[in-house]
Motif scaffolding. Sequence first.
Motif, mmCIF file in Angstrom:
data_model
loop_
_atom_site.group_PDB
_atom_site.id
_atom_site.type_symbol
_atom_site.label_atom_id
_atom_site.label_comp_id
_atom_site.label_asym_id
_atom_site.label_seq_id
_atom_site.Cartn_x
_atom_site.Cartn_y
_atom_site.Cartn_z
ATOM 1 N N ALA A 72 50.559 9.058 18.910
ATOM 2 C CA ALA A 72 51.562 9.523 17.946
ATOM 3 C C ALA A 72 52.963 9.364 18.505
ATOM 4 O O ALA A 72 53.884 8.973 17.793
ATOM 5 C CB ALA A 72 51.297 10.979 17.575
ATOM 6 N N ALA A 73 53.131 9.621 19.803
ATOM 7 C CA ALA A 73 54.446 9.480 20.422
ATOM 8 C C ALA A 73 54.891 8.023 20.399
ATOM 9 O O ALA A 73 56.061 7.724 20.148
ATOM 10 C CB ALA A 73 54.409 10.010 21.848
ATOM 11 N N ALA A 74 53.973 7.099 20.635
ATOM 12 C CA ALA A 74 54.314 5.680 20.601
ATOM 13 C C ALA A 74 54.722 5.250 19.198
ATOM 14 O O ALA A 74 55.673 4.485 19.016
ATOM 15 C CB ALA A 74 53.136 4.841 21.084
ATOM 16 N N THR A 75 54.045 5.750 18.180
ATOM 17 C CA THR A 75 54.385 5.411 16.799
ATOM 18 C C THR A 75 55.743 5.979 16.413
ATOM 19 O O THR A 75 56.549 5.303 15.763
ATOM 20 C CB THR A 75 53.303 5.956 15.839
ATOM 21 N N ILE A 76 56.018 7.199 16.821
ATOM 22 C CA ILE A 76 57.308 7.832 16.496
ATOM 23 C C ILE A 76 58.452 7.067 17.132
ATOM 24 O O ILE A 76 59.451 6.770 16.488
ATOM 25 C CB ILE A 76 57.300 9.306 16.936
ATOM 26 N N THR A 77 58.318 6.717 18.414
ATOM 27 C CA THR A 77 59.405 5.998 19.081
ATOM 28 C C THR A 77 59.516 4.559 18.599
ATOM 29 O O THR A 77 60.618 4.024 18.494
ATOM 30 C CB THR A 77 59.235 6.026 20.607
ATOM 31 N N ARG A 78 58.406 3.903 18.272
ATOM 32 C CA ARG A 78 58.441 2.525 17.801
ATOM 33 C C ARG A 78 59.123 2.417 16.447
ATOM 34 O O ARG A 78 59.839 1.462 16.160
ATOM 35 C CB ARG A 78 57.029 1.954 17.709
ATOM 36 N N GLN A 107 64.337 14.051 17.842
ATOM 37 C CA GLN A 107 65.153 15.042 18.550
ATOM 38 C C GLN A 107 65.805 16.020 17.578
ATOM 39 O O GLN A 107 65.817 17.229 17.808
ATOM 40 C CB GLN A 107 66.205 14.347 19.402
ATOM 41 N N ALA A 108 66.335 15.492 16.485
ATOM 42 C CA ALA A 108 66.952 16.363 15.479
ATOM 43 C C ALA A 108 65.909 17.279 14.851
ATOM 44 O O ALA A 108 66.179 18.451 14.576
ATOM 45 C CB ALA A 108 67.639 15.523 14.407
ATOM 46 N N TYR A 109 64.704 16.753 14.623
ATOM 47 C CA TYR A 109 63.643 17.566 14.034
ATOM 48 C C TYR A 109 63.280 18.733 14.946
ATOM 49 O O TYR A 109 63.186 19.880 14.490
ATOM 50 C CB TYR A 109 62.404 16.705 13.759
ATOM 51 N N PHE A 110 63.083 18.449 16.239
ATOM 52 C CA PHE A 110 62.715 19.522 17.167
ATOM 53 C C PHE A 110 63.838 20.535 17.330
ATOM 54 O O PHE A 110 63.585 21.724 17.460
ATOM 55 C CB PHE A 110 62.308 18.959 18.529
ATOM 56 N N ARG A 111 65.084 20.076 17.343
ATOM 57 C CA ARG A 111 66.220 20.988 17.443
ATOM 58 C C ARG A 111 66.265 21.920 16.225
ATOM 59 O O ARG A 111 66.436 23.133 16.353
ATOM 60 C CB ARG A 111 67.520 20.183 17.537
ATOM 61 N N ARG A 112 66.099 21.339 15.040
ATOM 62 C CA ARG A 112 66.133 22.139 13.812
ATOM 63 C C ARG A 112 64.957 23.118 13.773
ATOM 64 O O ARG A 112 65.115 24.281 13.399
ATOM 65 C CB ARG A 112 66.113 21.216 12.590
ATOM 66 N N ARG A 113 63.779 22.668 14.187
ATOM 67 C CA ARG A 113 62.604 23.544 14.181
ATOM 68 C C ARG A 113 62.786 24.715 15.149
ATOM 69 O O ARG A 113 62.407 25.848 14.848
ATOM 70 C CB ARG A 113 61.358 22.752 14.540
ATOM 71 N N CYS A 146 55.584 18.311 23.696
ATOM 72 C CA CYS A 146 55.817 17.230 22.741
ATOM 73 C C CYS A 146 57.091 16.469 23.085
ATOM 74 O O CYS A 146 57.117 15.234 23.046
ATOM 75 C CB CYS A 146 55.913 17.785 21.322
ATOM 76 N N GLU A 147 58.143 17.189 23.433
ATOM 77 C CA GLU A 147 59.401 16.531 23.795
ATOM 78 C C GLU A 147 59.239 15.694 25.061
ATOM 79 O O GLU A 147 59.765 14.583 25.146
ATOM 80 C CB GLU A 147 60.513 17.559 23.984
ATOM 81 N N THR A 148 58.499 16.199 26.023
ATOM 82 C CA THR A 148 58.267 15.454 27.260
ATOM 83 C C THR A 148 57.505 14.174 26.979
ATOM 84 O O THR A 148 57.850 13.106 27.493
ATOM 85 C CB THR A 148 57.492 16.319 28.274
ATOM 86 N N GLU A 149 56.473 14.250 26.153
ATOM 87 C CA GLU A 149 55.690 13.059 25.810
ATOM 88 C C GLU A 149 56.537 12.037 25.060
ATOM 89 O O GLU A 149 56.434 10.841 25.295
ATOM 90 C CB GLU A 149 54.469 13.442 24.965
ATOM 91 N N LEU A 150 57.374 12.501 24.157
ATOM 92 C CA LEU A 150 58.219 11.577 23.397
ATOM 93 C C LEU A 150 59.293 10.936 24.271
ATOM 94 O O LEU A 150 59.650 9.772 24.079
ATOM 95 C CB LEU A 150 58.851 12.300 22.209
ATOM 96 N N LYS A 151 59.815 11.669 25.238
ATOM 97 C CA LYS A 151 60.807 11.087 26.147
ATOM 98 C C LYS A 151 60.176 10.048 27.060
ATOM 99 O O LYS A 151 60.818 9.067 27.432
ATOM 100 C CB LYS A 151 61.469 12.182 26.989
#
Length: 89
Positions: free
Chosen positions: A2-8, A14-20, A31-36
């Motif tokens: 999922a992280a690869a699909t989101i970044t690709r 980042q905005a989503y996690f900040r707002r959440r 989740c943030e660590t995996e996405l980074k």
Amino acid sequence: MAAATITRNAIPWQAYFRRREEETGDYMERCETELKNAVPRYFIPIEPSRNSRAAVISPPQKLVICSGTIIVVPRNLVSTRNFWYRRQV
């Protein structure tokens, strides 16, 4: 995966996690660590040269995708903008 699909697909996670975090107070550290760590990259295969029998096969090139934006502007617009900018200042 999922992280690869989101970044690709350059989804603004980042905005989503900040707002959440502001709305619910939940901080999704893992989740943030995996996405980074999931840097989108592609491998471009190198075709071997056919000049000799002992062809050296080099490793594929790595292409890293970034979230930058390229703005293409005709040269005349750049010079016009510079002229008006100098005139204003």
